[in-house]
Structures are given as C-alpha cells and as structure tokens.
Design an enzyme around this catalytic site. Sequence first.
Site, PDB file in Angstrom:
ATOM      1  N   HIS A   1      -3.075   6.940   3.720  1.00  0.00           N
ATOM      2  CA  HIS A   1      -3.605   5.712   3.146  1.00  0.00           C
ATOM      3  C   HIS A   1      -4.966   5.451   3.782  1.00  0.00           C
ATOM      4  O   HIS A   1      -5.121   5.558   5.001  1.00  0.00           O
ATOM      5  CB  HIS A   1      -2.656   4.552   3.428  1.00  0.00           C
TER       6      HIS A   1
ATOM      7  N   ASN B   1     -10.862   0.782   0.805  1.00  0.00           N
ATOM      8  CA  ASN B   1      -9.401   0.715   0.821  1.00  0.00           C
ATOM      9  C   ASN B   1      -8.946   0.213  -0.548  1.00  0.00           C
ATOM     10  O   ASN B   1      -9.149  -0.946  -0.889  1.00  0.00           O
ATOM     11  CB  ASN B   1      -8.946  -0.232   1.936  1.00  0.00           C
TER      12      ASN B   1
ATOM     13  N   CYS C   1       0.808  -1.222   0.000  1.00  0.00           N
ATOM     14  CA  CYS C   1       0.000   0.000   0.000  1.00  0.00           C
ATOM     15  C   CYS C   1       0.840   1.272   0.000  1.00  0.00           C
ATOM     16  O   CYS C   1       0.300   2.366  -0.184  1.00  0.00           O
ATOM     17  CB  CYS C   1      -0.937   0.011   1.208  1.00  0.00           C
TER      18      CYS C   1
END
Length: 338
Positions: A265, A295, A122
């Site tokens: 994030h 996400n 990520c």
Amino acid sequence: MDQDTPTAIPLRILGTGEYVPSRCVPSEDFDRRWGKPAGWTRRHVGIDCRYYAGIEETASFMAARAANEALRRAGLKADGVDAIISVGSVPEQAIPCTAALVQRQLGLSASAIPAFDVNATCLGFLVALDLVAGAFATGRFRRVLLVAGEVASAGLDWDDTDTAALFGDGAAAVVLEGGRAATDACLLATHMETHSDGAAFCQVRAGGTRVRLEDGVEAYAEASKFEMSGKATYRLAAQRLPDFMRRLFARAGVPVEELRKLVPHQASAKALDHLEVALRLPPGALVRILADHGNQMAASIPLALHHAIDRGDLRPGDRFAMVGSGAGLSFAGAVLRL
C-alpha cells in the site's frame, strides 16, 4: 483471513487496469497555497504530483473505466465474470453499494451479475482477494472482477499540511480466475490483523450514523473531513508490522528474500522507507508509485500491482507479496505465485 494449515489455492490474475483522473496537481501548487518555499511539499510528502477527479469522474465511473481495461487485457467481455466487487474505502453514496453503480456503468444492468462492496479501508483489495479465493475453492465463482475507485480529494482538509498533499484520486481493477489447478498460479497464503487501539488514528466521522445533519451543518461538514494522527499511526504500525510480516511469510512458507517483488500500500514515503529497511529489501524490490500518484487508499495496492505487471517487473511463475495497513488499525498481506 487465517487458516491453521493454509493450502495454496489455484488463482490467476487474468488482467489488470487503471484509470487516471483528468487533473494533475503538482506539489508546487501546495507550496503556493501554504506560502512554503518551492519544493517544500515535495520534500515533506515525497510526491511530485497526484491526480484529482473532476465532477463527472465519480468513483463508479473511474472504476468502470479501469474495469474495461482489465477485462480487455483478460480477453473477456463485461458479462464474462461471475461477480463484481468494489473494494473502495469510501463509497460513492451511502446506498446502494458502489459495485451496483459500477455494474450499471459497465452496461450490465440486465445481467443479474451479483455486485457488492467489501470495505476494509485501504486493505479492501487484499480482504476481497482472500474472500474470493475461498469462493474459488468451493466452486462458487470462477471469474471475479475487483474494482477500486477512490475520490480521496472529496474529504481532505486543505489546511492540513500532513494529509492534504498526500492523497490522490484514481481507480484500479483486477480480473481473477480460479479453479485452474493445472497452472502454477496460486494464492499461497493470506494473513490479517486488527489492532483497534488505533481505531481513532484515521477516521471520517460523518457519512454513517455517528454524526448526523441534525447535529448541525457545520458539525456535519467538519466531521466529513478526513482526520489522521500521522505520528501515532506510524508509531503503532512500526511496532506491530514486523511481527505481522513474520507471521505472513511463515504461513506462506516463503522467506522474503525469495520474493520477486513486494507490492505495498502506498501509504507514505516514510512508511515505504520503513518497510524497505525493516525487511532488508534489495534496491528495486519494493514497488513504488507514490511519487506520481499519491496515496490512493484502496486503489493503491491493485494499482501498484497493475504497474508491476505492466512494466514486466512481475512475470508468470514469480512469487510476490502484497501488504498494507489501513484504518482500524489493520494489517493485511497475501503471498502469490503469478
């Protein structure tokens, strides 16, 4: 991503873009799937809807569409960049790298523009940003296209109520330019840490050489699903994140209260709430897109950045930070002046 005496590196964000997949999946669909009361999934993950890619919406297809928007906003043609870097968490296929497929999607097969992947789960966008800044500083590149196309839905366990509704598909792209010292836009500092005692907390065991087809189709299929120990991940992140953030802002010489925005994030609603409280951020300082995107792994940070710039929440001259956590367990952050 560290230096003993970090120096600001001239770096401009020329353009950003996104691609939204075709299918919107509201949280009510999961309520019905799992036999939960209406609104349970929304309360559980903090997401109203997320988008899933169709069969033709591959990672490279979506990344190229986001790239086209970013290039248009930058006022560049596709061949106006010196490199194409894909920062997605999961490649479209094992070989070749996704960036090569994006180059082809952009109609640049005959261009010879270097195309390669940076995989830091990520955190891929932040790690690539740091590497590109170094290339700008040495004069290796002048303009670079970073893309993130993610098809998280391909590896979800639909019976896992902690993860299945959390993730979404999509793509983001950012065009960066270096070497313009006459402007104030710059990268002030970066920092990264990896705490591998959390390496097993978030993983997909198949797709490499660890689990193979000769281990059996069922074993391979099971290992191809995303596995996350949410509570263990959250505990470790909560323990290590505050010190990491202090080190990042100390390196930048910018206290958090002087930042215009914090672009994180979009890990989960709980993670975003924790970050907001831990840093004592004022209302609206944290850029949130989780509720209507989910996400999106490595696409989350550049996509949140795109939305902040597109909405006018970030303007030239603003100082802001991008931060996140990823499988590993790793943390990364960058402080910039737009």
